[in-house]
Design a protein around this motif. Sequence first.
Motif, PDB file in Angstrom:
ATOM      1  N   GLU A   1       0.705  -0.914   0.000  1.00  0.00           N
ATOM      2  CA  GLU A   1       0.014   0.108   0.008  1.00  0.00           C
ATOM      3  C   GLU A   1       0.744   1.256   0.078  1.00  0.00           C
ATOM      4  OE1 GLU A   1      -2.724  -0.594   3.308  1.00  0.00           O
ATOM      5  OE2 GLU A   1      -3.689  -2.086   2.233  1.00  0.00           O
ATOM      6  N   GLN A   2       2.108   1.336   0.901  1.00  0.00           N
ATOM      7  CA  GLN A   2       2.816   2.317   0.768  1.00  0.00           C
ATOM      8  C   GLN A   2       3.409   2.565  -0.747  1.00  0.00           C
ATOM      9  OE1 GLN A   2       5.751   1.160   3.684  1.00  0.00           O
ATOM     10  NE2 GLN A   2       4.451   2.250   5.436  1.00  0.00           N
ATOM     11  N   VAL A   3       3.915   1.516  -1.278  1.00  0.00           N
ATOM     12  CA  VAL A   3       4.524   1.686  -2.646  1.00  0.00           C
ATOM     13  C   VAL A   3       3.439   2.264  -3.564  1.00  0.00           C
ATOM     14  CG1 VAL A   3       5.492   0.351  -4.777  1.00  0.00           C
ATOM     15  CG2 VAL A   3       6.179  -0.025  -2.468  1.00  0.00           C
ATOM     16  N   GLN A   4       2.236   1.950  -3.554  1.00  0.00           N
ATOM     17  CA  GLN A   4       1.202   2.268  -4.326  1.00  0.00           C
ATOM     18  C   GLN A   4       0.693   3.779  -4.270  1.00  0.00           C
ATOM     19  OE1 GLN A   4       0.012   0.179  -7.091  1.00  0.00           O
ATOM     20  NE2 GLN A   4       1.695  -1.190  -6.322  1.00  0.00           N
ATOM     21  N   GLN A   5       0.803   4.100  -3.111  1.00  0.00           N
ATOM     22  CA  GLN A   5       0.444   5.417  -2.489  1.00  0.00           C
ATOM     23  C   GLN A   5       1.817   6.312  -3.078  1.00  0.00           C
ATOM     24  OE1 GLN A   5       0.500   6.239   1.521  1.00  0.00           O
ATOM     25  NE2 GLN A   5      -0.696   8.192   1.213  1.00  0.00           N
ATOM     26  N   GLU A   6       3.025   5.835  -2.960  1.00  0.00           N
ATOM     27  CA  GLU A   6       4.050   6.657  -3.640  1.00  0.00           C
ATOM     28  C   GLU A   6       3.944   6.953  -5.033  1.00  0.00           C
ATOM     29  OE1 GLU A   6       7.568   5.152  -1.531  1.00  0.00           O
ATOM     30  OE2 GLU A   6       6.917   5.644   0.272  1.00  0.00           O
ATOM     31  N   LYS A   7       3.571   5.571  -5.640  1.00  0.00           N
ATOM     32  CA  LYS A   7       3.447   5.715  -7.221  1.00  0.00           C
ATOM     33  C   LYS A   7       2.417   6.671  -7.586  1.00  0.00           C
ATOM     34  CE  LYS A   7       3.281   2.133  -9.476  1.00  0.00           C
ATOM     35  NZ  LYS A   7       2.956   0.463  -9.916  1.00  0.00           N
TER      36      LYS A   7
ATOM     37  N   LEU B   1       3.817  10.242  -8.212  1.00  0.00           N
ATOM     38  CA  LEU B   1       4.737  10.546  -9.224  1.00  0.00           C
ATOM     39  C   LEU B   1       4.349  10.812 -10.545  1.00  0.00           C
ATOM     40  CD1 LEU B   1       6.939   7.334  -8.545  1.00  0.00           C
ATOM     41  CD2 LEU B   1       7.574   9.621  -8.049  1.00  0.00           C
ATOM     42  N   SER B   2       4.709  11.599 -11.282  1.00  0.00           N
ATOM     43  CA  SER B   2       4.325  12.000 -12.560  1.00  0.00           C
ATOM     44  C   SER B   2       4.871  10.737 -13.449  1.00  0.00           C
ATOM     45  CB  SER B   2       4.856  13.359 -13.113  1.00  0.00           C
ATOM     46  OG  SER B   2       4.539  14.410 -12.324  1.00  0.00           O
ATOM     47  N   PRO B   3       3.940  10.632 -14.683  1.00  0.00           N
ATOM     48  CA  PRO B   3       4.389   9.598 -15.474  1.00  0.00           C
ATOM     49  C   PRO B   3       5.757  10.002 -16.278  1.00  0.00           C
ATOM     50  CG  PRO B   3       2.482  10.388 -16.187  1.00  0.00           C
ATOM     51  CD  PRO B   3       2.675  11.148 -14.771  1.00  0.00           C
ATOM     52  N   SER B   4       6.606   8.855 -16.611  1.00  0.00           N
ATOM     53  CA  SER B   4       7.698   9.264 -17.197  1.00  0.00           C
ATOM     54  C   SER B   4       7.334   9.773 -18.590  1.00  0.00           C
ATOM     55  CB  SER B   4       8.741   7.983 -17.256  1.00  0.00           C
ATOM     56  OG  SER B   4       7.966   7.252 -18.204  1.00  0.00           O
ATOM     57  N   PRO B   5       8.273  10.486 -19.236  1.00  0.00           N
ATOM     58  CA  PRO B   5       7.910  10.809 -20.783  1.00  0.00           C
ATOM     59  C   PRO B   5       7.815   9.586 -21.607  1.00  0.00           C
ATOM     60  CG  PRO B   5       9.734  12.388 -19.939  1.00  0.00           C
ATOM     61  CD  PRO B   5       9.303  11.165 -18.818  1.00  0.00           C
ATOM     62  N   PHE B   6       8.523   8.519 -21.308  1.00  0.00           N
ATOM     63  CA  PHE B   6       8.186   7.443 -22.140  1.00  0.00           C
ATOM     64  C   PHE B   6       6.967   6.499 -21.784  1.00  0.00           C
ATOM     65  CE2 PHE B   6       8.503   2.714 -22.277  1.00  0.00           C
ATOM     66  CZ  PHE B   6       8.859   2.408 -23.465  1.00  0.00           C
TER      67      PHE B   6
END
Length: 72
Positions: free
Chosen positions: A48-54, A57-62
Motif C-alpha cells: 500500500e505504501q508503494v502504491q501510494q507513492e507511485k 509520481l508524474s508519469p515518465s515521458p516514455f
Amino acid sequence: MDYLAYGWSVEEMCRQHPYLMQSEAHAAMAYYFDFQAEIEQEIRTEWEQVQQEKSLLSPSPFFVRMRAKGLL
C-alpha cells in the motif's frame, strides 16, 4: 516471497537460488508459517505504501509517449 508469488516448494526455491541451502529454506518457511498473519500484514502495508507513492509520481515521458501511441 517465492512461495507467495509463485507457489514454489522449498526444493524449487533451492533450484532457483542455488546459494540457498534446503535447511535455510525450511527454516524460513517454518518462520513464515509461525508468523503468517503478521508477515502478510507487513507485505500488505508495504504494498500500500508503494502504491501510494507511485500515485504521487508524474508519469515518465516514455510512458506518456507509449500511452499516446495506444501501446499501453
